[in-house]
Design a protein around this motif. Structure first.
Motif: not given
Length: 209
Positions: A115-122, A124-133
Motif C-alpha cells: 500500500s505504500i507509495d515507493k516513489e513518495d520520499e516522505s 521512505k523511512v516508514m517503508l524501510e522500517g516495515i521492510e526490515l521488520t
C-alpha cells in the motif's frame, strides 16, 4: 542193600540242594541285568533317566525364557522408537500454533508494503522500517522451520493450494496458478496454511459451430 540205597539217596539230595543253592545265587547276582533286559531299570539307570528328564525340562524352560527375552527386547525397542518419533514430532510441531498466529502479522506487513507509495520520499523511512521488520520476521520463522508456499505460475496442487477462482487466460495452460492472493506456509514440511490462488481453466468449447 536198604541202608546203602538210603545213603545214596541222601547224598543225591544234598548234591541237588547244593546245585539249587548255587543256581539261586547266580540268579541273584545276575538279577539287575535280567531286570534291564525285561525293561525293569536298575537304580543307576533310573537315576540317569531322571537326570535326562530334568535336563530336557531345563532346556525347554531356557528356550521359553529365551523367547520371552527376545519378545521383551523387541517390545522395548518398539517403545523406544515410538517415543523418539513422538519427541521428534513434538519438537518439530510445537511451534505450529505460534507460527500460525505469526502468519497474520506477516500478511499485515505484506499488505502495508503493497500500500505504500515507493516513489513518495516522505514515506521512505516508514517503508524501510516495515521492510526490515518484515524480513526479520520471515528470517525468524524460517529458522523455526516455517517456509512460504508461493506457487505463482506453477501447476495447481490441491494438497498445497486452495483455488479461490478460475479464469480463462489465453496462452496459459489450464490448471496453472495465475495469481497468489495469499501465500501458504509449511512447518517442517507439513502444511499449516494452504496458498489461496487463482487458477487458469481450459477455454470453453463452442458447441454451436
Amino acid at each position: 542193600m536198604t541202608n546203602e540205597s538210603t545213603q545214596n539217596d541222601a547224598a543225591q539230595d544234598v548234591a541237588n540242594e547244593e546245585v539249587v543253592n548255587e543256581t539261586e545265587q547266580v540268579v541273584e547276582e545276575q538279577a539287575p541285568e535280567v531286570e534291564v533286559e525285561g525293561e525293569l531299570l536298575s537304580p543307576e539307570q533310573e537315576r540317569i533317566n531322571e537326570l535326562e528328564l530334568a535336563l530336557a525340562a531345563a532346556q525347554g524352560t531356557v528356550a521359553d525364557q529365551k523367547d520371552s527375552v527376545i519378545r521383551a527386547k523387541a517390545e522395548v525397542d518398539n517403545i523406544r522408537r515410538r517415543s523418539a518419533q513422538d519427541v521428534e514430532k513434538a519438537r518439530k510441531f510445537a511451534l505450529e500454533k505460534f507460527a500460525g498466529e505469526m502468519l497474520t502479522t506477516v500478511d499485515n506487513l505484506e499488505r502495508a508494503l503493497q500500500s505504500i507509495d515507493k516513489e513518495d520520499e516522505s514515506q521512505k523511512v516508514m517503508l524501510e522500517g516495515i521492510e526490515l521488520t518484515y524480513q526479520g520476521l520471515l528470517s525468524s520463522l524460517e529458522k523455526s522451520g516455517v517456509t512460504a508456499v508461493d506457487p505463482q505460475d506453477q501447476p495447481f496442487n490441491p494438497e498445497l493450494h486452495q483455488a479461490m477462482s478460475m479464469q480463462e487466460v489465453p496462452g496459459v495452460a489450464p490448471n496453472t496458478v495465475i495469481a497468489v492472493m495469499q501465500k501458504g506456509y509449511e512447518l517442517n514440511g507439513r502444511l499449516i496454511r494452504p496458498a489461496m490462488v487463482m487458477v487458469s481453466k481450459a477455454p470453453a468449447v463452442d458447441t454451436q459451430a
